[in-house]
Design an enzyme around this catalytic site. Structure first.
Site, short mmCIF file in Angstrom:
data_model
loop_
_atom_site.label_atom_id
_atom_site.label_comp_id
_atom_site.label_asym_id
_atom_site.label_seq_id
_atom_site.Cartn_x
_atom_site.Cartn_y
_atom_site.Cartn_z
N ARG A 264 5.63 -3.21 5.30
CA ARG A 264 5.08 -4.56 5.19
C ARG A 264 6.13 -5.50 4.62
NH1 ARG A 264 -1.03 -3.21 2.84
NH2 ARG A 264 -1.52 -1.65 4.42
N ARG A 279 4.25 -2.99 -5.20
CA ARG A 279 4.21 -3.75 -3.96
C ARG A 279 5.55 -3.58 -3.25
NH1 ARG A 279 0.39 -7.46 -2.91
NH2 ARG A 279 -0.11 -7.66 -5.13
N GLU A 351 -5.70 -2.05 -7.88
CA GLU A 351 -6.18 -1.46 -6.62
C GLU A 351 -5.30 -0.28 -6.17
OE1 GLU A 351 -6.15 -2.46 -1.90
OE2 GLU A 351 -6.34 -4.17 -3.27
N SER A 354 -8.59 0.70 -0.61
CA SER A 354 -9.54 -0.27 -0.08
C SER A 354 -10.21 0.38 1.12
CB SER A 354 -8.80 -1.55 0.34
OG SER A 354 -9.70 -2.53 0.79
N ARG A 393 1.20 4.30 -5.37
CA ARG A 393 0.39 3.80 -6.47
C ARG A 393 -0.25 4.93 -7.26
NH1 ARG A 393 -2.34 -1.87 -4.11
NH2 ARG A 393 -0.31 -2.81 -3.59
#
Length: 428
Positions: A264, A279, A351, A354, A393
């Protein structure tokens, strides 16, 4: 994609549903295009019926030796008009599809109202955070002594990449293996290995294009000149496996999992979460995808969330599950949850997964249907996806929750069989 018939028949309800997700302003233009499309189709079909009837009459006249020249000339004009109508229809269809692709999914009636993540609703939490006898450090400080190297990664590539040395690399691999084993052996998922590069049509069918193009990395094939995109999540390839297919209802739900790198650009996040590995441009993830009937979908969503939570429970990491409100729901989701793990070095939940149900929105967009067991016309499948979990994460969570005062990190009991019994990572 939303059903155009629903928009046509209940425009006010659709506008209300999209009020916090965006796209309500597109409804009038879409209805106008749909009206024009139906007018063109009706006129074209009427003229084609007239031409067919006239062709039969012309044939009969010729067989009787009568002159049919005038009628033939008129039908040539009708044929030209049909061609013009078909050309207009093609343009309207293209505009209608382009507009429909920009519309997000409608939230399920049970989704709480809200404008953003601050309005999400906690539905449960598991375990209490550990009490430390020393100030806990953030993962980037703990990991730096154990083999988490972002400086060399930045020299090799750029910021938002990481190199993992020795035990850190092994920890990443062990976590992925634990997740895959749990999902395939205990939760009923089929493991699949998928391409990491996909074409634009696949990105379009799975909702990545055109909405999220600025977030994607892409390359161009030198010999063919077409773009291939690096997957931002294995969801893209897993969902596209059955694009254009009609599945037997008895084969649903289907549950798939895949471990892949994800890529990403993180456009628009400059300066946000730059420290450590929260991130990244490249990160590993174990993805969960389900195909179901709409009647099965919401029960399957709840079980998917439970499957993701089971990983954190196995690792004994405190977390909470929150239901996303309408304003934080995401483009394709009708209902969704975030799972947030406790990070003591940051003093907050962040987070780590999801999970979303796209309902028939995903099946319609990718053209994935099922044939009812009792017969009848095929219907669109519901598509669901979730992280089970984001591996990087999870590494962060282990480093922060299992850190010790001497700079070492205790290996969670569930991971030790995947690390040949190793009980601790120590500074290199």
């Amino acid at each position: 994609m939303l059903d155009v018939r629903l928009i046509r028949e209940q425009p006010d309800a659709v506008r209300r549903g999209l009020a916090t997700k965006g796209g309500a302003n597109l409804i009038p233009e879409l209805i106008e295009l749909d009206t024009e499309r139906r007018r063109l189709v009706r006129e074209s079909e009427d003229l084609k019926a007239l031409r067919n009837k006239a062709s039969e009459a012309i044939g009969q006249a010729k067989r009787r030796g009568e002159d049919a020249g005038a009628e033939q000339a008129r039908m040539r004009e009708v044929g030209e008009r049909i061609k013009a109508l078909d050309a207009e229809l093609k343009l309207v269809d293209e505009r209608l599809e382009a507009l429909a692709l920009q519309l997000p999914n409608l939230p399920h009636p049970s989704v709480p109202e809200g404008k953003g993540e601050d309005d999400n609703v906690e539905v449960r939490h598991w375990s209490e955070p550990r009490t430390f006898g020393f100030p806990p450090k953030p993962h980037e400080d703990v990991g730096a002594a154990l083999g988490l190297d972002t400086e060399r990664a930045a020299r090799i590539a750029k910021a938002r990449f990481a190199v993992l040395w020795g035990g850190m690399a092994r920890l990443e691999r062990a976590l992925a293996q634990l997740m895959l084993d749990l999902h395939t052996r205990e939760h009923g998922y089929t493991e699949i290995w998928v391409p990491h590069l996909v074409n634009g049509e696949t990105m379009l069918k799975t909702g990545q294009l055109p909405k999220f193009e600025e977030q994607l990395f892409k390359t161009v094939e030198a010999d063919e000149g077409r773009a291939l995109y690096l997957i931002p999540t294995a969801e893209v390839a897993l969902t596209a496996l059955h694009a254009g297919e009609v599945l037997p209802e008895a084969s649903l739900p289907r549950r798939y999992t895949a471990f892949t790198p994800c890529y990403r650009r993180e456009a628009g996040t400059y300066g946000k979460d730059m420290k450590g590995i929260y991130r990244q441009h490249q990160f590993d993830k174990v993805e969960l995808v389900k195909l179901a009937t709409p009647a099965q979908a919401y029960e399957e969503l709840e079980s998917m969330v439970a499957n993701a939570e089971a990983v954190l429970q196995r690792l004994e990491l405190p977390y909470r599950a929150v239901e996303r409100c309408t304003g934080d729901l995401g483009f394709s989701a009708a209902k969704g949850y975030d799972i947030e793990v406790w990070l003591p070095g940051q003093g907050r939940y962040r987070e780590i997964s999801s999970c979303s149900n796209y309902d028939a929105f995903g099946g319609r967009r990718a053209d994935i249907r099922f044939r009812p067991d009792g017969g009848g016309r095929p219907e669109y499948c519901a598509t669901l996806n979730g992280s089970g979990l984001a591996v990087g994460r999870t590494v962060m969570a282990v480093l922060e929750n299992y850190q010790e005062a001497d700079g070492s990190v205790t290996i969670p009991q569930a991971l030790r069989p995947y690390m040949d019994g190793l009980t601790r990572l120590t500074p290199r």
